[in-house]
Motif scaffolding. Sequence first.
Motif, short mmCIF file in Angstrom:
data_model
loop_
_atom_site.label_atom_id
_atom_site.label_comp_id
_atom_site.label_asym_id
_atom_site.label_seq_id
_atom_site.Cartn_x
_atom_site.Cartn_y
_atom_site.Cartn_z
N VAL A 66 0.84 -1.21 0.00
CA VAL A 66 0.00 0.00 0.00
C VAL A 66 0.87 1.25 0.00
O VAL A 66 0.64 2.19 -0.79
CB VAL A 66 -0.95 -0.01 1.22
CG1 VAL A 66 -1.63 1.35 1.38
CG2 VAL A 66 -2.00 -1.09 1.06
N LEU A 67 1.87 1.30 0.87
CA LEU A 67 2.75 2.46 0.92
C LEU A 67 3.54 2.62 -0.38
O LEU A 67 3.72 3.75 -0.87
CB LEU A 67 3.73 2.33 2.10
CG LEU A 67 3.11 2.41 3.50
CD1 LEU A 67 4.18 2.18 4.57
CD2 LEU A 67 2.43 3.75 3.71
N GLY A 73 4.31 3.98 -6.78
CA GLY A 73 3.66 3.38 -7.95
C GLY A 73 2.56 4.22 -8.54
O GLY A 73 2.41 4.30 -9.77
N ALA A 74 1.74 4.86 -7.72
CA ALA A 74 0.70 5.76 -8.23
C ALA A 74 1.22 7.17 -8.37
O ALA A 74 0.87 7.88 -9.33
CB ALA A 74 -0.51 5.73 -7.30
N PHE A 75 2.07 7.60 -7.45
CA PHE A 75 2.54 8.98 -7.44
C PHE A 75 3.33 9.33 -8.70
O PHE A 75 3.09 10.37 -9.32
CB PHE A 75 3.39 9.22 -6.19
CG PHE A 75 4.01 10.59 -6.13
CD1 PHE A 75 3.23 11.71 -5.93
CD2 PHE A 75 5.38 10.74 -6.29
CE1 PHE A 75 3.80 12.98 -5.88
CE2 PHE A 75 5.96 12.00 -6.23
CZ PHE A 75 5.17 13.12 -6.03
N PHE A 76 4.29 8.49 -9.09
CA PHE A 76 5.11 8.79 -10.25
C PHE A 76 4.29 8.96 -11.54
O PHE A 76 4.40 9.98 -12.22
CB PHE A 76 6.17 7.70 -10.44
CG PHE A 76 7.39 7.85 -9.56
CD1 PHE A 76 7.47 8.86 -8.61
CD2 PHE A 76 8.45 6.97 -9.67
CE1 PHE A 76 8.57 8.99 -7.79
CE2 PHE A 76 9.57 7.10 -8.85
CZ PHE A 76 9.63 8.11 -7.92
N ALA A 151 -2.01 13.03 -7.44
CA ALA A 151 -0.63 12.79 -7.08
C ALA A 151 -0.33 13.34 -5.69
O ALA A 151 0.29 12.68 -4.84
CB ALA A 151 0.32 13.40 -8.10
N ALA A 152 -0.79 14.58 -5.42
CA ALA A 152 -0.57 15.19 -4.11
C ALA A 152 -1.30 14.41 -3.02
O ALA A 152 -0.76 14.17 -1.93
CB ALA A 152 -1.04 16.64 -4.12
N LEU A 187 4.79 -2.05 -9.68
CA LEU A 187 3.50 -1.54 -10.14
C LEU A 187 3.64 -0.71 -11.41
O LEU A 187 2.80 -0.78 -12.31
CB LEU A 187 2.86 -0.70 -9.04
CG LEU A 187 1.47 -0.11 -9.33
CD1 LEU A 187 0.46 -1.20 -9.59
CD2 LEU A 187 1.02 0.77 -8.17
N ILE A 188 4.72 0.06 -11.50
CA ILE A 188 4.93 0.91 -12.67
C ILE A 188 5.33 0.10 -13.90
O ILE A 188 4.98 0.44 -15.03
CB ILE A 188 6.02 1.97 -12.38
CG1 ILE A 188 5.54 2.93 -11.29
CG2 ILE A 188 6.38 2.76 -13.63
CD1 ILE A 188 6.61 3.88 -10.82
N ALA A 189 6.06 -1.01 -13.70
CA ALA A 189 6.65 -1.76 -14.82
C ALA A 189 5.63 -2.14 -15.89
O ALA A 189 5.84 -1.84 -17.08
CB ALA A 189 7.37 -3.00 -14.29
#
Length: 311
Positions: A66-67, A73-76, A151-152, A187-189
């Motif tokens: 989650v962190l 993963g979501a922020f970028f 993102a924020a 997650l990003i991959a």
Amino acid sequence: MKRYATVLLTGLAPVSWGTTYAVTTEFLPDGRPLFTGLMRALPAGLLLLALGRVLPRGAWWWKAAVLGALNIGAFFPLLFLSAYRLPGGMAAVVGSVGPLFVAGLSALLLAERPTVRTLLTGAAAALGVSLVVLKAAGALDPVGVLAALAAAASMSTGTVLAKRWGRPDGVGPLALTGWQLTAGGLLIAPIALLVEGTPPALDGRALGGYLYLALANTAVAYWLWFRGIGRLTATQVTFLGPLSPLTAAVLGWAALGQTLTPVQLAGMALAFGATVLGQRPATVPAAAAATTAPAAVTRKSGVPRATAPAD
């Protein structure tokens, strides 16, 4: 003095993140923001995993996931999406409301009641950042604005949850950072592969840029950031965020030949002043202090305790 040293070390993280734009434009291939996010997160996470030599146990498997999703993963991807769709610095302006998000979430999850000073300081920081980075022209893209706000909110939620959950017994910030970066990179991959296709060919210049982003800009910077979360309040940590766009503006002036107008200089002074003011601990009346739980939490149970976590 120890608290001030912690603030200074934690502040190095957003200062490092402020170099990302210059490194990306000068060293890296164009049009590959997700691949860049992947190259920042996953190698750094794997390196810290190897150095920490400890894996999550029990509930920390899902907590780390989650962190990692919220902070990496979501922020970028959301940050890059907003930067591509919004005109001149608007993504940084929208993102600078992070301290206000954290103040609200801290009231809900950490029982840290936001003060009038905190709210006014957060608004001043956002105004200062807007004066530094906001450029005229361009219609606002609703998708870009929503992505910047998301993102924020994602990073703010990750910061508050990291403070609430603390760390497991025997686990330092190095290992916890490695868990999050690895989870976020994984997650990003698939998103990067689906959206941008196969990785581009890299020359020595690009490899050097990615090496800097993975080591100094991500592994070291996020370790300092999560270390700071364990020692400072969530609000104090997030008030260091404006140092990132301020660093980017100064670096653009010093290294890329960009100019700074009097309005931008005034905005820098306002944002920096708000950052410094945001580090002042809130004063608690003596009567309230006797019945109010300390801000720090234990690593295992999440029950408040008086002492700060050790490395």
